[in-house]
Design a protein around this motif. Sequence first.
Motif, PDB file in Angstrom:
ATOM      1  N   GLU A   1       0.814  -1.216   0.000  1.00 34.24           N
ATOM      2  CA  GLU A   1       0.000   0.000   0.000  1.00 34.24           C
ATOM      3  C   GLU A   1       0.848   1.267   0.000  1.00 34.24           C
ATOM      4  O   GLU A   1       0.324   2.371  -0.106  1.00 34.24           O
ATOM      5  CB  GLU A   1      -0.923   0.008   1.224  1.00 34.24           C
TER       6      GLU A   1
ATOM      7  N   GLU B   1       3.829   3.912  -1.296  1.00 34.93           N
ATOM      8  CA  GLU B   1       4.507   4.412  -2.487  1.00 34.93           C
ATOM      9  C   GLU B   1       5.997   4.585  -2.197  1.00 34.93           C
ATOM     10  O   GLU B   1       6.853   4.172  -2.950  1.00 34.93           O
ATOM     11  CB  GLU B   1       3.893   5.744  -2.908  1.00 34.93           C
TER      12      GLU B   1
ATOM     13  N   TYR C   1       4.497   7.715   2.380  1.00 40.35           N
ATOM     14  CA  TYR C   1       3.482   8.136   1.423  1.00 40.35           C
ATOM     15  C   TYR C   1       2.789   6.891   0.882  1.00 40.35           C
ATOM     16  O   TYR C   1       3.444   5.951   0.441  1.00 40.35           O
ATOM     17  CB  TYR C   1       4.127   8.933   0.286  1.00 40.35           C
ATOM     18  N   PHE C   2       1.461   6.924   0.927  1.00 37.51           N
ATOM     19  CA  PHE C   2       0.664   5.785   0.493  1.00 37.51           C
ATOM     20  C   PHE C   2       0.218   5.967  -0.954  1.00 37.51           C
ATOM     21  O   PHE C   2       0.113   7.090  -1.439  1.00 37.51           O
ATOM     22  CB  PHE C   2      -0.566   5.631   1.398  1.00 37.51           C
ATOM     23  N   LYS C   3      -0.078   4.854  -1.603  1.00 34.09           N
ATOM     24  CA  LYS C   3      -0.520   4.887  -2.994  1.00 34.09           C
ATOM     25  C   LYS C   3      -1.838   5.635  -3.165  1.00 34.09           C
ATOM     26  O   LYS C   3      -2.112   6.158  -4.230  1.00 34.09           O
ATOM     27  CB  LYS C   3      -0.666   3.457  -3.533  1.00 34.09           C
ATOM     28  N   ASP C   4      -2.637   5.704  -2.088  1.00 32.12           N
ATOM     29  CA  ASP C   4      -3.929   6.404  -2.186  1.00 32.12           C
ATOM     30  C   ASP C   4      -3.801   7.917  -2.024  1.00 32.12           C
ATOM     31  O   ASP C   4      -4.792   8.635  -1.960  1.00 32.12           O
ATOM     32  CB  ASP C   4      -4.929   5.838  -1.177  1.00 32.12           C
ATOM     33  N   GLY C   5      -2.549   8.413  -1.943  1.00 27.41           N
ATOM     34  CA  GLY C   5      -2.325   9.850  -1.846  1.00 27.41           C
ATOM     35  C   GLY C   5      -2.202  10.369  -0.423  1.00 27.41           C
ATOM     36  O   GLY C   5      -1.880  11.543  -0.228  1.00 27.41           O
ATOM     37  N   THR C   6      -2.446   9.531   0.575  1.00 21.19           N
ATOM     38  CA  THR C   6      -2.304   9.977   1.965  1.00 21.19           C
ATOM     39  C   THR C   6      -0.854   9.836   2.402  1.00 21.19           C
ATOM     40  O   THR C   6      -0.040   9.203   1.736  1.00 21.19           O
ATOM     41  CB  THR C   6      -3.231   9.174   2.916  1.00 21.19           C
ATOM     42  N   GLU C   7      -0.542  10.464   3.519  1.00 21.18           N
ATOM     43  CA  GLU C   7       0.809  10.404   4.059  1.00 21.18           C
ATOM     44  C   GLU C   7       0.740  10.347   5.564  1.00 21.18           C
ATOM     45  O   GLU C   7      -0.284  10.700   6.164  1.00 21.18           O
ATOM     46  CB  GLU C   7       1.632  11.606   3.594  1.00 21.18           C
TER      47      GLU C   7
END
Length: 155
Positions: free
Chosen positions: A97, A99, A121-127
Amino acid sequence: MGMDMNFREDMCRIFNKYAGAMKVRSLKWYSRGGGKTADRKIERFIRYFVLPITAEEVISLLDTTVFKTGKEGMLFTFSGILIKEPLNRLFYLKYCELERAEVVDVINEDGWKESSDLMVYFKDGTERKLFDGYIRKNFFADYVNESIKRVLTDL
C-alpha cells in the motif's frame, strides 16, 4: 502476494542489511527463531494487540519500551511493519500500500533547517509522519523503500 522461500529470504536479507544501522543503540532486536526470549517477546506483542498474524510471518521485533514489556515498538513482518508509537494506536504499514518513505527537511522562515520528519506516502495519496525517536530515519526510509520494491516484484 507470494510467500515462497525466495521472497522470505529476500525480505530477511533486506532487513538484515539495515537492522544494525536502523535502530538507536539502546534498543534491541528480537528476531523470530532467535531463542526462547525472542520468540516469547514476539508472541507477547502479537497477543497483546490481538494481531491477525502468526509468528511465522514475523522477521523481527524492535521493543521500544524502557522496561522491555513488548507493549510498544515495531514488528517487522514479510508484508509490512506494525508500529505502536508512544501514546498512539497501533497501525500497519503494508508494503503493497506504500509508495515510498523519505526524510523531509522542515525549513523555517529564515531558510534554516529546523528538523527532519520521517514520512511515509501511500498509494492512495495519503501520508503519515512517523515517530522517529528510536530509529535512524534515513536507514529506516531506505529499508522501507527497498522492501516496497521487493514486494512489487512479487505482485
